[in-house]
Design a protein around this motif. Structure first.
Motif: not given
Length: 176
Positions: A5-19
């Motif tokens: 999610k990206i907006s002018p006041d906030m970013l949110r990134f989600e990743r599923i990592l193999a560890a």
């Protein structure tokens, strides 16, 4: 899998990592591991402690690639931020630009013994320019982290970064 999610006041990134979460945590807090996907720097791992950062993005590519002209002035730049939350091995948060450009939070949730959900949230952005700049950077750095954890080579960080910036520009326009 990503949920960004990206907006002018906030970013949110989600990743599923193999560890496992403990491994991902080490990539966040160990300066040498962090240098392979983001930035290294001496770190005092406690609330109020310094979170050291050194921009040495030449180390992010496995091949020799030139640094784009617009980033050359920052090569070798060192500074530190302040850790605002520290809950090993699940949560790390620190300021950005002494809080003027917000706060970055990494939250880790172990899905099973070999898989971890990483959620990076950058709040307190100063507008669209910050969202685009930080969004492209975080998107590229997380791509490198995914590849490092999976043992995949990163031929050219700057090529990844260029694609990430374009993707964030499109995302920011679609959020408007």
């Amino acid at each position: 899998m990503t949920a960004d999610k990206i907006s002018p006041d906030m970013l949110r990134f989600e990743r599923i990592l193999a560890a496992p979460a403990a491994t991902v945590w080490q990539y966040l807090v160990d300066p040498e591991l962090r240098a392979r996907w983001f930035m290294s720097g001496p770190t005092d791992l406690q609330v109020g402690g310094a979170f050291g950062l050194t921009m040495d993005h030449d180390r992010l590519s496995d091949e020799v690639v030139p640094t784009p002209d617009r980033y050359k002035p920052y090569v070798g730049h060192r500074w530190h931020e302040r850790i605002t939350r520290y809950e090993p091995p699940h949560l790390l948060a620190f300021t950005w630009e002494d809080g003027k450009a917000g706060e970055v939070t990494f939250a880790l949730t172990e899905i099973d013994s070999g898989t971890t959900r990483l959620v990076l949230t950058h709040t307190g952005l100063r507008g669209s320019e910050d969202a685009l700049n930080f969004g492209g950077g975080w998107h590229a750095h997380l791509a490198v982290l995914e590849k490092r954890i999976a043992g995949i080579s990163i031929p050219d960080f700057w090529a990844l970064h260029a694609v990430a910036e374009r993707e964030m520009e499109i995302a920011l326009v679609s959020e408007a």
